[in-house]
Design an enzyme around this catalytic site. Structure first.
Site, PDB file in Angstrom:
ATOM      1  N   GLU A 101       0.883  -1.173   0.000  1.00  0.00           N
ATOM      2  CA  GLU A 101       0.000   0.000   0.000  1.00  0.00           C
ATOM      3  C   GLU A 101       0.913   1.213   0.000  1.00  0.00           C
ATOM      4  OE1 GLU A 101      -1.803   2.478   2.660  1.00  0.00           O
ATOM      5  OE2 GLU A 101      -1.717   3.056   0.571  1.00  0.00           O
ATOM      6  N   CYS A 124      -2.049   8.959   2.729  1.00  0.00           N
ATOM      7  CA  CYS A 124      -1.924   8.545   1.324  1.00  0.00           C
ATOM      8  C   CYS A 124      -3.211   8.805   0.542  1.00  0.00           C
ATOM      9  CB  CYS A 124      -1.577   7.068   1.251  1.00  0.00           C
ATOM     10  SG  CYS A 124      -2.726   6.037   2.151  1.00  0.00           S
TER      11      CYS A 124
HETATM   12  O1  TXE Z   1       8.336   5.761   3.897  1.00  0.00           O
HETATM   13  P1  TXE Z   1       9.235   4.507   3.724  1.00  0.00           P
HETATM   14  P2  TXE Z   1       8.726   7.052   4.660  1.00  0.00           P
HETATM   15  C1  TXE Z   1       5.227   8.143   1.272  1.00  0.00           C
HETATM   16  C2  TXE Z   1       5.407   9.634   1.365  1.00  0.00           C
HETATM   17  C3  TXE Z   1       6.678   9.761   2.125  1.00  0.00           C
HETATM   18  C4  TXE Z   1       7.466   8.632   1.501  1.00  0.00           C
HETATM   19  C5  TXE Z   1       8.598   8.201   2.369  1.00  0.00           C
HETATM   20  O2  TXE Z   1       5.604  10.164   0.060  1.00  0.00           O
HETATM   21  O3  TXE Z   1       7.335  11.000   1.880  1.00  0.00           O
HETATM   22  O4  TXE Z   1       6.522   7.567   1.401  1.00  0.00           O
HETATM   23  O5  TXE Z   1       8.066   8.080   3.700  1.00  0.00           O
HETATM   24  C6  TXE Z   1      10.507   0.813   6.185  1.00  0.00           C
HETATM   25  N1  TXE Z   1      13.115  -2.693   3.464  1.00  0.00           N
HETATM   26  N2  TXE Z   1       4.392   7.580   2.309  1.00  0.00           N
HETATM   27  O6  TXE Z   1      10.172   7.374   4.676  1.00  0.00           O
HETATM   28  O7  TXE Z   1      10.673   4.796   3.578  1.00  0.00           O
HETATM   29  C7  TXE Z   1      10.606   2.043   7.050  1.00  0.00           C
HETATM   30  O8  TXE Z   1      11.483   1.826   8.133  1.00  0.00           O
HETATM   31  C8  TXE Z   1      12.113  -2.846   4.340  1.00  0.00           C
HETATM   32  C9  TXE Z   1       3.106   7.086   1.939  1.00  0.00           C
HETATM   33  O9  TXE Z   1       8.055   6.841   5.958  1.00  0.00           O
HETATM   34  O10 TXE Z   1       8.555   3.786   2.664  1.00  0.00           O
HETATM   35  C10 TXE Z   1       9.166   2.195   7.498  1.00  0.00           C
HETATM   36  O11 TXE Z   1       8.890   1.324   8.558  1.00  0.00           O
HETATM   37  N3  TXE Z   1      11.521  -1.814   4.995  1.00  0.00           N
HETATM   38  C11 TXE Z   1       2.644   6.055   2.936  1.00  0.00           C
HETATM   39  C12 TXE Z   1       8.388   1.787   6.249  1.00  0.00           C
HETATM   40  O12 TXE Z   1       9.293   1.021   5.464  1.00  0.00           O
HETATM   41  C13 TXE Z   1      11.964  -0.567   4.727  1.00  0.00           C
HETATM   42  C14 TXE Z   1       2.766   6.517   4.349  1.00  0.00           C
HETATM   43  C15 TXE Z   1       7.920   2.980   5.416  1.00  0.00           C
HETATM   44  O13 TXE Z   1       9.052   3.764   5.149  1.00  0.00           O
HETATM   45  C16 TXE Z   1      13.010  -0.316   3.820  1.00  0.00           C
HETATM   46  C17 TXE Z   1       4.101   6.999   4.606  1.00  0.00           C
HETATM   47  C18 TXE Z   1      13.593  -1.446   3.166  1.00  0.00           C
HETATM   48  N4  TXE Z   1      14.589  -1.319   2.294  1.00  0.00           N
HETATM   49  C19 TXE Z   1       4.890   7.518   3.587  1.00  0.00           C
HETATM   50  N5  TXE Z   1      13.226   1.038   3.778  1.00  0.00           N
HETATM   51  C20 TXE Z   1       1.194   5.639   2.764  1.00  0.00           C
HETATM   52  N6  TXE Z   1       0.912   4.887   1.698  1.00  0.00           N
HETATM   53  O14 TXE Z   1       0.389   5.958   3.581  1.00  0.00           O
HETATM   54  C21 TXE Z   1      12.340   1.603   4.625  1.00  0.00           C
HETATM   55  N7  TXE Z   1      11.580   0.646   5.205  1.00  0.00           N
END
Ligand code: TXE
Length: 482
Positions: A247, A281
């Site tokens: 998601e 989101c």
């Molecule tokens: O998300 P990340 P972030 C979008 C929004 C935001 C961007 C980055 O644009 O600016 O995503 O946000 C884990 N392997 N959304 O930095 O990096 C990380 O530790 C496994 C939309 O929060 O995607 C966290 O627990 N896991 C979204 C989770 O992934 C990994 C809501 C999300 O982090 C990883 C939030 C890896 N290699 C942000 N790298 C929505 N759909 O609601 C990171 N993580």
């Protein structure tokens, strides 16, 4: 100082390497806790804990496991105010929001999936000479990775169905928002869930998160987060044939048709743009308005936006809190600057909010309205994930649909019109997983939740979650009288 730990095999322990990460309150920019900087060694310990408990956990009946969800919900409810306050401190969101949305839904997620699982019908298909019985078997060990915008709301949305379908869980919350995940572990410990069934690992995504996704004994990954990270997760999990649900981000259109009742809906349209400071989101970040009502809409929208109080997230009357971090604020601000370079005009907001005293260093940003921007621009097609909307005119329905679909994302949309038949016709032409008509974020937990294109893969919600968190087995038995 709050020293948050991992929760593995029924114990609260530090990471094996004793590494630590500071946890910051984004509204004050002050350190409020430390969390373990976990690694693959901690993931291995959690996998070992799951392997010790998964056999007995999967042998319980679905009704017995649903009773555990009810116990967790009851204990969570006793800590409702703790959840509300911790979530507000950890994310910067207004406490009214963390109470009404985050804490409320976290409790109801456990109750909802307990009831749904209890009443789940077993499917059978009869043949003339045989009977087919479909069995929902546990997948095994579920890796659940969640983001910082709705921390416990989204974690509970995954933990509840994963547990009730007989899986053991290793949860990895965002390193930016560890506190309510830790509270969930405390609640689970308090109710006495068998040890090893639920495990919580805190730390960086590209360290313990990556180790979780790549571990060969973890059978399923449910991920909510950014599209960029979603691609990394998918690339790691796909060759291992893990069950996966993604998601991801969104760049959702809010479509205002010429007959929309603006007096009735304007505040809900503003809410759909700026809830949680635009860090949801599902937020509508592109507002498409029929040209005949453009200026009257812009005037009403701006008036409503300017009335929202921005400030201390713990004040009851605060409508807009801080963003998740100053680093994220810089990303949001860079898009406002880009919008101007791309020919847009800042009609309202467009800069960091200057608050004083304890909040002078907080990540506060004004709700921002950008106009006169080409709908094909980067600002109007890339996810900003902050309190920024771009407003665009359209002449007719076909143009509105074309603009709405002109993005790599495909999560959600909202349509505002008094002609709901027309609204549903437009909805079907939108490349999204979800559409609201004359409402937004109006949630029936039974419906499929998810998106298409860069917004992700798969659906969770209701029976779709129960199906995702189980392996289907068909048993076909020939009747012996044939
Ligand atoms: O998300 P990340 P972030 C979008 C929004 C935001 C961007 C980055 O644009 O600016 O995503 O946000 C884990 N392997 N959304 O930095 O990096 C990380 O530790 C496994 C939309 O929060 O995607 C966290 O627990 N896991 C979204 C989770 O992934 C990994 C809501 C999300 O982090 C990883 C939030 C890896 N290699 C942000 N790298 C929505 N759909 O609601 C990171 N993580």
């Amino acid at each position: 100082m709050n020293a948050i730990k991992n929760y593995i095999n029924g114990e609260f322990i530090n990471s094996k390497n004793d590494g630590e990460i500071d946890n910051i309150n984004p509204a004050t920019n002050e350190k409020i806790a430390t969390i373990p900087r976990s690694s693959s060694q901690d993931i291995q310990d959690a996998v070992d804990a799951c392997n010790l408990s998964k056999s007995s956990w999967s042998k319980l009946t679905i009704t017995e496991r649903a009773e555990w969800l009810d116990k967790i919900a009851d204990e969570l409810e006793k800590r409702f105010e703790d959840i509300s306050k911790l979530e507000s401190i950890d994310t910067g969101k207004p406490i009214s929001l963390s109470r009404n949305v985050d804490a409320t839904r976290s409790v109801s997620n456990f109750r909802f999936f307990a009831d749904l699982a209890r009443n789940m019908e077993t499917k059978q298909f009869e043949m003339s000479d045989a009977i087919n019985k479909i069995v929902n078997k546990p997948v095994g060990i579920a890796g659940l990775i969640t983001p910082w915008n709705l921390p416990l709301y989204l974690l509970s949305w995954k933990v509840a169905p994963a547990l009730v379908m007989g899986n053991c869980v290793i949860a990895k919350p965002s390193e930016l928002t560890p506190m309510t995940a830790n509270l969930l572990a405390e609640v689970i410990h308090q109710v006495g869930l068998p040890k090893g069934v639920f495990n919580l690992i805190q730390g960086y995504g590209n360290e313990c998160g990556q180790a979780l996704v790549s571990h060969p004994e973890i059978n399923l990954i449910s991920f909510t987060g950014g599209t960029t990270t979603g691609k990394i997760v998918a690339k790691t999990a796909a060759p291992m044939f893990k069950k996966i649900s993604l998601e991801l981000g969104g760049k959702n259109a809010t479509i205002i048709l010429d007959d929309a009742d603006l007096n009735l809906h304007i505040d809900n349209i503003v809410r759909s743009s700026f809830l949680n400071q635009g860090q949801v989101c599902l937020c509508g970040s592109r507002i498409l308005v029929h040209e005949s009502i453009y200026f009257s809409f812009l005037e009403m929208f701006t008036k409503s936006v300017s009335s929202m109080k921005i400030g201390n997230p713990l004040n009851e009357d605060t409508k807009l809190g801080s963003l998740i971090s100053n680093e994220h604020l810089e990303k949001v601000d860079s898009y406002v600057k880009l919008a101007i370079e791309e020919g847009g005009d800042v009609h309202y907001g467009g800069q960091r909010s200057n608050l004083n005293d304890d909040f002078a260093k907080g990540a506060f940003y004004e709700p921002t309205i950008i106009v006169n921007l080409d709908y094909k621009s980067r600002t109007a097609t890339e996810e900003i994930f902050g309190p920024v909307v771009t407003i665009h005119k359209f002449n007719d329905i076909e143009e509105a649909i074309k603009i709405a679909n002109y993005t790599n994302y495909g999560l959600a949309a909202s349509i505002w019109t008094q002609d709901t038949t027309l609204g549903e016709h437009v909805a079907e032409k939108l490349d999204t997983g979800m559409v609201w008509i004359n409402c937004w974020l109006h949630r029936d937990l039974r419906v499929p939740f998810g998106g298409v294109k860069d917004s992700g893969l798969g659906r969770e919600g209701g029976l779709y979650s129960l199906q995702f968190f189980s392996e289907l087995q068909n048993i076909c038995t020939m009747n012996d009288k044939y």
